[in-house]
Design a protein around this motif. Structure first.
Motif, PDB file in Angstrom:
ATOM      1  N   ALA A 117       0.824  -1.205   0.000  1.00  0.00           N
ATOM      2  CA  ALA A 117       0.000   0.000   0.000  1.00  0.00           C
ATOM      3  C   ALA A 117       0.861   1.259   0.000  1.00  0.00           C
ATOM      4  CB  ALA A 117      -0.932  -0.009   1.201  1.00  0.00           C
ATOM      5  N   ALA A 118       1.974   1.205   0.721  1.00  0.00           N
ATOM      6  CA  ALA A 118       2.865   2.372   0.774  1.00  0.00           C
ATOM      7  C   ALA A 118       3.491   2.643  -0.583  1.00  0.00           C
ATOM      8  CB  ALA A 118       3.951   2.146   1.817  1.00  0.00           C
ATOM      9  N   ALA A 119       3.678   1.585  -1.375  1.00  0.00           N
ATOM     10  CA  ALA A 119       4.333   1.727  -2.675  1.00  0.00           C
ATOM     11  C   ALA A 119       3.364   1.968  -3.819  1.00  0.00           C
ATOM     12  CB  ALA A 119       5.164   0.473  -2.969  1.00  0.00           C
ATOM     13  N   ASP A 120       2.081   1.708  -3.594  1.00  0.00           N
ATOM     14  CA  ASP A 120       1.108   1.765  -4.691  1.00  0.00           C
ATOM     15  C   ASP A 120      -0.236   2.248  -4.151  1.00  0.00           C
ATOM     16  OD1 ASP A 120      -0.677   1.302  -6.804  1.00  0.00           O
ATOM     17  OD2 ASP A 120       0.274  -0.586  -7.387  1.00  0.00           O
ATOM     18  N   GLY A 121      -0.682   3.402  -4.627  1.00  0.00           N
ATOM     19  CA  GLY A 121      -1.938   3.974  -4.154  1.00  0.00           C
ATOM     20  C   GLY A 121      -3.164   3.167  -4.504  1.00  0.00           C
ATOM     21  N   ARG A 122      -3.025   2.180  -5.387  1.00  0.00           N
ATOM     22  CA  ARG A 122      -4.152   1.321  -5.739  1.00  0.00           C
ATOM     23  C   ARG A 122      -4.395   0.216  -4.713  1.00  0.00           C
ATOM     24  NH1 ARG A 122      -1.963  -0.443 -11.513  1.00  0.00           N
ATOM     25  NH2 ARG A 122      -0.132  -0.640 -10.133  1.00  0.00           N
ATOM     26  N   VAL A 123      -3.473   0.070  -3.767  1.00  0.00           N
ATOM     27  CA  VAL A 123      -3.581  -0.988  -2.756  1.00  0.00           C
ATOM     28  C   VAL A 123      -3.954  -0.358  -1.418  1.00  0.00           C
ATOM     29  CG1 VAL A 123      -2.396  -2.867  -1.565  1.00  0.00           C
ATOM     30  CG2 VAL A 123      -1.852  -2.366  -3.967  1.00  0.00           C
ATOM     31  N   ASN A 124      -4.953  -0.942  -0.776  1.00  0.00           N
ATOM     32  CA  ASN A 124      -5.420  -0.493   0.533  1.00  0.00           C
ATOM     33  C   ASN A 124      -5.434  -1.693   1.477  1.00  0.00           C
ATOM     34  OD1 ASN A 124      -6.673   2.330  -0.337  1.00  0.00           O
ATOM     35  ND2 ASN A 124      -7.279   0.806  -1.855  1.00  0.00           N
ATOM     36  N   VAL A 125      -5.380  -1.408   2.768  1.00  0.00           N
ATOM     37  CA  VAL A 125      -5.323  -2.485   3.758  1.00  0.00           C
ATOM     38  C   VAL A 125      -6.307  -2.214   4.876  1.00  0.00           C
ATOM     39  CG1 VAL A 125      -3.841  -3.878   5.244  1.00  0.00           C
ATOM     40  CG2 VAL A 125      -2.847  -2.702   3.253  1.00  0.00           C
ATOM     41  N   LEU A 126      -7.025  -3.243   5.247  1.00  0.00           N
ATOM     42  CA  LEU A 126      -7.912  -3.202   6.404  1.00  0.00           C
ATOM     43  C   LEU A 126      -7.443  -4.274   7.368  1.00  0.00           C
ATOM     44  CD1 LEU A 126     -10.471  -2.059   7.730  1.00  0.00           C
ATOM     45  CD2 LEU A 126     -11.803  -3.740   6.432  1.00  0.00           C
ATOM     46  N   HIS A 127      -6.939  -3.855   8.534  1.00  0.00           N
ATOM     47  CA  HIS A 127      -6.439  -4.793   9.534  1.00  0.00           C
ATOM     48  C   HIS A 127      -7.553  -5.141  10.516  1.00  0.00           C
ATOM     49  CE1 HIS A 127      -2.178  -4.580   8.437  1.00  0.00           C
ATOM     50  NE2 HIS A 127      -2.369  -3.283   8.223  1.00  0.00           N
ATOM     51  N   ARG A 128      -7.723  -6.436  10.750  1.00  0.00           N
ATOM     52  CA  ARG A 128      -8.662  -6.921  11.759  1.00  0.00           C
ATOM     53  C   ARG A 128      -7.871  -7.647  12.837  1.00  0.00           C
ATOM     54  NH1 ARG A 128     -13.796  -8.532  10.360  1.00  0.00           N
ATOM     55  NH2 ARG A 128     -13.226 -10.735  10.396  1.00  0.00           N
ATOM     56  N   THR A 129      -8.416  -7.679  14.032  1.00  0.00           N
ATOM     57  CA  THR A 129      -7.629  -8.145  15.178  1.00  0.00           C
ATOM     58  C   THR A 129      -7.575  -9.653  15.327  1.00  0.00           C
ATOM     59  OG1 THR A 129      -9.573  -7.900  16.598  1.00  0.00           O
ATOM     60  CG2 THR A 129      -8.036  -6.044  16.477  1.00  0.00           C
TER      61      THR A 129
END
Length: 275
Positions: A65-77
């Motif tokens: 995600a940091a390298a490519d604006g097309r990638v997003n992350v949703l972290h779940r616990t």
């Protein structure tokens, strides 16, 4: 070849698209599958929904995600099930105004290079399912018992729930955002593997236009499958409960209660499978 349910109005354009990729211990596969997807479809965004993978998958997703604006992350616990991860991803996508929301496994079993088949079919559909079991579809590297279990399970779904879908358990899909809103995600309680059948049933019963297009399903080559016998058994148990509930409703309507509506897929919190 594709199969269809629902009417066929004038095709409408597809639109801004995000593919939801749920992950748990997919460190060996994630960067590889995202690279393949973007090579084949540079205009498609990705949302990785990671359930606290102990192997560092979440960190890899953050780096992507940091390298490519097309990638997003949703972290779940925690590891709360495949369906729960998809529901979280769908809500995220709807909140951000995407027109099309997709599902794809992280392990390479769904070829990103075949996404164009689903996108083309979505022009006159609300939900497109990449199907192993329509003409032209195929399964590669599965032993015969796995194929028999999957085909038999889908036949059972069609028989018991009356769904005109050949591969209701498939996990390669595209939804129009309007379809997800009509399904009413807040009412969905199935969070395990049976989630795929649940949403297919809800889509059909909501009168949505459902299409199936053939895909090549390839068994993962790296990492371990999250499917096991207990997950399959739980899914069949839930489908049986839904089918019995629907048959009871049909009998009530047939014997003096014509106004009784067919039940939606029951909202059962016990339908929790492990990915």
């Amino acid at each position: 070849m594709s199969t269809a349910t629902g009417p066929g109005p004038t095709p409408t354009p597809v639109g801004r698209t995000v593919i939801v990729v749920p992950t748990y211990d997919e460190a060996a596969n994630l960067a590889w599958i995202v690279q393949r997807l973007h090579r084949a479809h540079p205009d498609v965004d990705v949302l990785v929904v990671d359930d606290g993978s102990p192997d560092g998958t979440g960190r890899i997703a953050d780096d992507l995600a940091a390298a490519d604006g097309r990638v997003n992350v949703l972290h779940r616990t925690g590891k709360a099930g495949l369906g729960a991860a998809y529901l979280a991803g769908f809500r995220w996508a709807l909140d951000r105004g995407y027109d099309v929301v997709g599902e794809m496994d992280a392990d390479g079993s769904h070829a990103p290079e075949q996404l164009d088949r689903l996108r083309s079919a979505l022009a006159d559909a609300d939900l497109v399912i990449g199907s192993r079991y329509v003409r032209g579809g195929a399964v590669h590297n599965w032993p015969l018992y796995r194929q028999a279990l999957s085909r038999g399970g889908n036949a059972y779904v069609r028989l018991l729930l009356g769904l005109p879908v050949h591969d209701a358990t498939a996990g390669y899909r595209l939804f129009r955002s309007s379809a997800l809103e009509r399904i009413d995600l807040e009412a969905v309680r199935s969070v395990g593997y049976v989630f795929q059948t649940d949403l297919a049933a809800r889509a059909v019963r909501a009168g949505l236009r459902v299409r199936e297009v053939p895909i090549d399903f390839v068994e993962r080559q790296r990492g371990e499958s999250k499917m096991n016998g207990s997950v399959a058994t739980e899914s069949l148990r839930m489908i049986t409960r839904w089918g019995v509930a629907e048959r009871r409703a049909q009998l009530r309507r047939a014997f003096g209660r014509p106004g009784t509506a067919a039940p939606a897929v029951p909202h059962d919190r016990s339908a929790v499978g492990r990915r």
